[in-house]
Design an enzyme around this catalytic site. Structure first.
Site, PDB file in Angstrom:
ATOM      1  N   GLU A   1       9.942   1.951  10.330  1.00 13.12           N
ATOM      2  CA  GLU A   1      11.107   3.440  10.244  1.00 13.12           C
ATOM      3  C   GLU A   1      10.001   3.912  10.165  1.00 13.12           C
ATOM      4  OE1 GLU A   1      12.556   6.823   8.811  1.00 13.12           O
ATOM      5  OE2 GLU A   1      12.060   5.240   6.892  1.00 13.12           O
TER       6      GLU A   1
ATOM      7  N   GLU B   1       9.260  16.865  15.510  1.00 13.52           N
ATOM      8  CA  GLU B   1       9.138  16.559  13.303  1.00 13.52           C
ATOM      9  C   GLU B   1       8.927  17.735  12.941  1.00 13.52           C
ATOM     10  OE1 GLU B   1      10.871  12.801  10.564  1.00 13.52           O
ATOM     11  OE2 GLU B   1       8.701  13.365  11.582  1.00 13.52           O
TER      12      GLU B   1
ATOM     13  N   LYS C   1       0.493  -0.791   0.062  1.00 14.32           N
ATOM     14  CA  LYS C   1      -0.208  -0.098   0.101  1.00 14.32           C
ATOM     15  C   LYS C   1       0.992   1.306   0.058  1.00 14.32           C
ATOM     16  CE  LYS C   1      -1.631   3.290   2.914  1.00 14.32           C
ATOM     17  NZ  LYS C   1      -1.519   4.575   2.027  1.00 14.32           N
TER      18      LYS C   1
ATOM     19  N   CYS D   1      12.916  11.761   7.564  1.00 13.18           N
ATOM     20  CA  CYS D   1      13.022  12.314   8.178  1.00 13.18           C
ATOM     21  C   CYS D   1      14.316  11.776   9.288  1.00 13.18           C
ATOM     22  CB  CYS D   1      12.361  10.321   8.682  1.00 13.18           C
ATOM     23  SG  CYS D   1      13.001   9.118   7.757  1.00 13.18           S
TER      24      CYS D   1
END
Length: 476
Positions: free
Chosen positions: A245, A379, A170, A279
């Site tokens: 991750e 973040e 997906k 990231c």
């Protein structure tokens, strides 16, 4: 949009059973570029059934046959590399040059790394009279994000194929075009029916169904920590393996012996990679306190040199963010940085001058950021750099380690042994010394809330393998 209205199940393009339509939008213009048919849990059931049916035969393929398959995939990918770059320019606003040399180039880089790993990897070893055997984990559910579309797809599909697994993918609904194109590549390369399956969808409709599905043996997820927690909870009911991750807030420690101009300029470039939508990039620059003012001026000059604009303009270095929600989030965090007292060096709220449409963000630098500030902890996922002062090496290490994340870290020093010593003390899955080139064999993944498991190279392959001990096997 080839196949945007279809799933790929059991080697064929098929219609979703009850499609929901998702409008794809060009992030640089906010104009619609097509519609994507989202599937549901019934489509996931169909894909899992195909993958389970194909598993026993594909798991018996020889290593030589798997290597040959990966090489065919590389050849067909490379014949379409410009099409991959164009897809990522349209779907996520990647500047044309970056889309070609960085985004699209990651596909063959990771595939070739897996070919190299397979060429020397031992699936069977002997320990006394016990045979140790590594076997494919089974059917894998792969859920990938929008920010590095092909990179994230290939670092899951390539090791799964190399291990002998079958899979259901997906991709993000915000970056489906490159996934559809890669599906064509896999089909042309001769991936057997059912080994690879694609179901487009959103997290609640398809991602959750994959994570919870009892017919899936492993789920590999890349995305936010928040979403990763939900995936893990859903997967726990069937005790499947979970590899994740997740987010990052990587520190870049500049020691007092660096060439400050070079270290800061390259640090800004690292932070602005992919318009800040990565990231593992160095978003927190840790600078000796007595050098902060000079470093801030260098960062200001570097940031203001970046050209933000249309992705199809060869001169563009920073494209837009991927969608309106991400734009609003970054704008809110920039406002928060100002409100909490960080010193705005350049950039700030709003779009860059001359850009009235598209989700463009002004290249932004904050100085004198303290560890308690929101922009030092959360973040941001945009071209926003937080510069943080420190007085001693121990304090720099404490600041670097003082977040919930541990995906990556960076150390810059004229003394390599000094940089190595600090690297050993950083709680991060990957530490980069003096801005090295990417190593596609190096394990990629994080500590703490940055996830578990590793991708890339041999470490990535091992995620898709089970350990079997055959005790009493003998010595032959």
């Amino acid at each position: 949009m080839a196949h945007a209205a279809q799933c790929y199940i059991d080697g064929r393009w098929v219609e979703p059973v009850a499609p929901r339509w998702f409008d794809m939008v060009d992030p640089a213009t906010e104009a619609p570029v097509g519609r994507l048919a989202l599937g549901n849990d019934v489509d996931v059931d169909r894909a899992v059934a195909a993958a389970r049916h194909a598993f026993s035969a594909y798991a018996e393929w020889s290593v030589a046959d798997r290597i040959a398959l990966l090489k065919r995939i590389v050849a067909r990918y490379e014949a379409r590399v410009d099409a991959f770059a164009d897809a990522m320019r349209v779907e996520m606003g990647a500047p044309a040059a970056f889309a070609r040399t960085a985004q699209a180039a990651r596909g063959p880089a990771h595939l070739n790394a897996l070919v190299d790993v397979l060429d020397r990897f031992a699936f069977d070893t002997q320990q006394g009279t016990t045979r140790l055997r590594l076997e494919p984990v089974g059917v894998c559910g792969l859920i990938t994000p929008w920010n590095w579309p092909i990179n994230q797809i290939v670092v899951k599909i390539a090791p799964a194929l190399a291990a002998g697994c079958t899979m259901v993918l997906k991709p993000s609904e915000y970056s489906p075009l490159s996934a559809l194109l890669f599906t064509d590549v896999l089909d042309e390369a001769g991936v057997p029916p059912g080994v690879f399956n694609l179901v487009n969808g959103d997290g609640p409709g398809v991602g959750a169904a994959i994570a919870a599905h009892p017919g899936i043996d492993m789920v590999s997820f890349t995305g936010s920590t928040r979403a990763g927690i939900l995936v893990a909870k859903l997967a726990a009911e069937t005790v499947k393996r979970v590899a994740q991750e997740l987010g990052g807030k990587s520190a870049n420690i500049l020691l007092d012996d660096v060439d400050l101009d070079q270290a800061v300029t390259r640090g800004v470039a690292g932070c602005f990679t992919n318009s800040g939508q990565s990231c593992s990039i160095p978003t927190r620059m840790l600078v000796p306190r007595h050098l902060m003012n000079d470093a801030a001026q260098i960062a200001k000059r570097a940031a203001e040199s970046y050209r933000t604009g249309a992705p199809d303009d060869p001169a563009t270095q920073l494209g837009p963010l991927v969608n309106g929600n991400q734009f609003e989030r970054v704008q809110a965090l920039i406002h928060t940085g100002i409100d909490e007292g960080a010193r705005l060096v350049t950039g700030g709220p709003g779009r860059p001058d001359g850009l009235t449409r598209g989700w463009f963000v002004r290249p932004t630098v904050f100085a004198d950021v303290t560890p308690d500030m929101t922009i030092a902890r959360e973040e941001i996922f945009g071209p926003v750099l937080s510069m943080m002062p420190y007085d001693t090496e121990d304090e720099a290490i404490a600041i670097a380690n003082g977040t919930d994340y541990g995906l990556a870290a960076y150390v810059q020093s004229a003394d390599l042994e000094r940089a190595r010593r600090i690297a050993r003390q950083l709680r991060a899955g990957g530490v980069h010394l003096n801005y090295p080139a990417a190593d596609f064999h190096a394990p990629f993944g994080g500590y703490k809330r940055s996830g578990n498991g590793r991708e890339w190279g041999e470490a990535g392959l091992r995620e898709y393998l089970e350990n079997k001990s055959i005790v009493g096997y003998g010595n032959d």
